[in-house]
Write an enzyme that holds these catalytic residues in place. Structure first.
Site: not given
Ligand code: G3I
Length: 351
Positions: A160, A202, A238, A267, A269
């Site tokens: 991105e 990507n 997505h 990715e 969905d």
């Molecule tokens: O690791 C912390 C943890 O320590 C904390 O306690 C918890 C509380 O909310 O948050 C945890 O972090 C989260 C992380 O995922 C791991 O679970 C973040 O809040 C959360 O925002 C994060 O979301 C991820 C997101 O990327 C971040 O932008 C999603 O799971 C993940 O599916 C998503 O994946 C992205 C791809 O990498 C790139 N393309 C888009 C896709 C969807 O956004």
């Protein structure tokens, strides 16, 4: 009366036969997992893996191993997770996934090395000049790619880098500290660390023909022209329920192929406005079937991965209020119509 009785019996017969056919289809779907069909086609069908259920939920692990022949970590390889403090790495989650993939005969993609998001705080809050930022990037890429050399076979090296209009994101840490050539440098460092790995750019919203996909195309075309090692472009996909593949997607895939680049749907969905009706689930199946058939038919489409596989665990409800049910298994691990559509696309591609 007799006639009516016959016709009722006849209708019941038809219903019974239809029911049996459905049961047979369901049984076939159950007996022949997606990966078995994909293996015969030398195709890769996969999913992103979330570490918490991977560790805690046996059904999650079993479904993963049974259905897919490629995985990617949803978060475990991202900088904030794998390199959370300056002088040491935290490889536990990534190692577990790589070991699981190898034990189950799966490939594993690495996502992602260089992204403006989910970067460790110690990096984004630090102050770096260009040389220091390049050294930081080189060290991270060499360490992570080097550790998994020969095991992680494809990397989303840069994720991105472009905004929705197709411009380089000027507020990215990497752009601010290094400048626009950070993308080429990241690819060079990844290639040095594992010359055999497939290296990807990507992004999202660049699947059809539009200003952003034109920008992705121009970016990778220029990288190729400069001799920078790049093998493919990831289409995240997505998408919203109702999305359909059109001529523009083949056109975009073909212009990448003309550059010698492969493509992976990284990715996928398909989010549905909740509550999902049966009609919406059927529509979603059409979208999955459509995208599956597209990737299978497109010679340079190397793999298709969904961003999770069960509606029990998905990033969608947390990010898009009112939407969900985006994946191919429901929250109780029952295959949805979307699963059957993907299954049918894989079956059809063998005929
Ligand atoms: O690791 C912390 C943890 O320590 C904390 O306690 C918890 C509380 O909310 O948050 C945890 O972090 C989260 C992380 O995922 C791991 O679970 C973040 O809040 C959360 O925002 C994060 O979301 C991820 C997101 O990327 C971040 O932008 C999603 O799971 C993940 O599916 C998503 O994946 C992205 C791809 O990498 C790139 N393309 C888009 C896709 C969807 O956004």
């Amino acid at each position: 009366m007799l006639v009516k009785a016959r016709s009722v019996t006849g209708r019941i017969g038809v219903l019974v036969l239809a029911g049996l056919a459905l049961c047979r289809a369901a049984a076939a779907a159950d007996n022949e997992p997606l990966r078995a069909l994909a293996d015969r086609d030398n195709f890769r069908i996969g999913t992103a893996v979330a570490i918490s259920p991977f560790w805690a939920d046996q059904t999650y692990r079993a479904t993963l191993a049974r259905q897919f022949n490629i995985i990617v970590a949803e978060n475990a390889f991202k900088w904030s997770q794998i390199h959370p403090v300056p002088d040491s790495y935290s490889f536990g989650k990534a190692d577990d996934l790589v070991d699981f993939a190898r034990a189950n005969g799966m490939m594993i993609r690495g996502h992602t090395l260089i992204w403006h998001n989910q970067l460790a705080d110690w990096v984004s809050s630090g102050s770096y000049d260009r040389e220091a930022a390049i050294a930081l990037m080189r060290d991270h890429i060499r360490t992570v790619v080097g550790r998994y050399e020969g095991r992680v076979t494809a990397w989303d090296v840069v994720n991105e880098a472009l905004d929705d209009s197709g411009a380089l994101r000027a507020d990215s840490f990497w752009y601010r500290t290094i400048g626009p050539d950070y993308i080429a440098l990241a690819l060079e460092f990844a290639h040095e660390a594992d010359p055999a790995a497939k290296l990807y750019y990507n992004d999202y919203g660049a699947e059809g023909m539009n200003p952003k996909s034109d920008a992705v195309y121009a970016l990778v075309r220029d990288l190729k022209a400069e001799g920078v090692p790049i093998d493919g472009v990831g289409w995240q996909m997505h998408v919203v329920n109702g999305f359909r593949i059109g001529r523009e997607h083949a056109e975009n895939a073909e212009r990448l192929a003309a550059l010698g680049l492969e493509l992976t749907i990284t990715e996928l969905d398909v989010r549905i406005r909740l509550p999902a009706t049966e009609a919406a689930l059927d529509r979603q199946a059409e979208t999955y079937g459509d995208i599956g058939a597209f990737c299978l038919a497109q010679a340079n489409c190397a793999a298709l991965l969904t961003w999770g596989f069960t509606d029990r665990y998905s990033w969608i409800p947390g990010f898009f209020a009112g939407y969900g049910d985006a994946l191919i298994f429901d929250a109780d691990y029952h295959p949805k119509p979307a699963y059957s559509a993907l299954h049918a696309a894989l079956e059809a591609s063998r005929e």
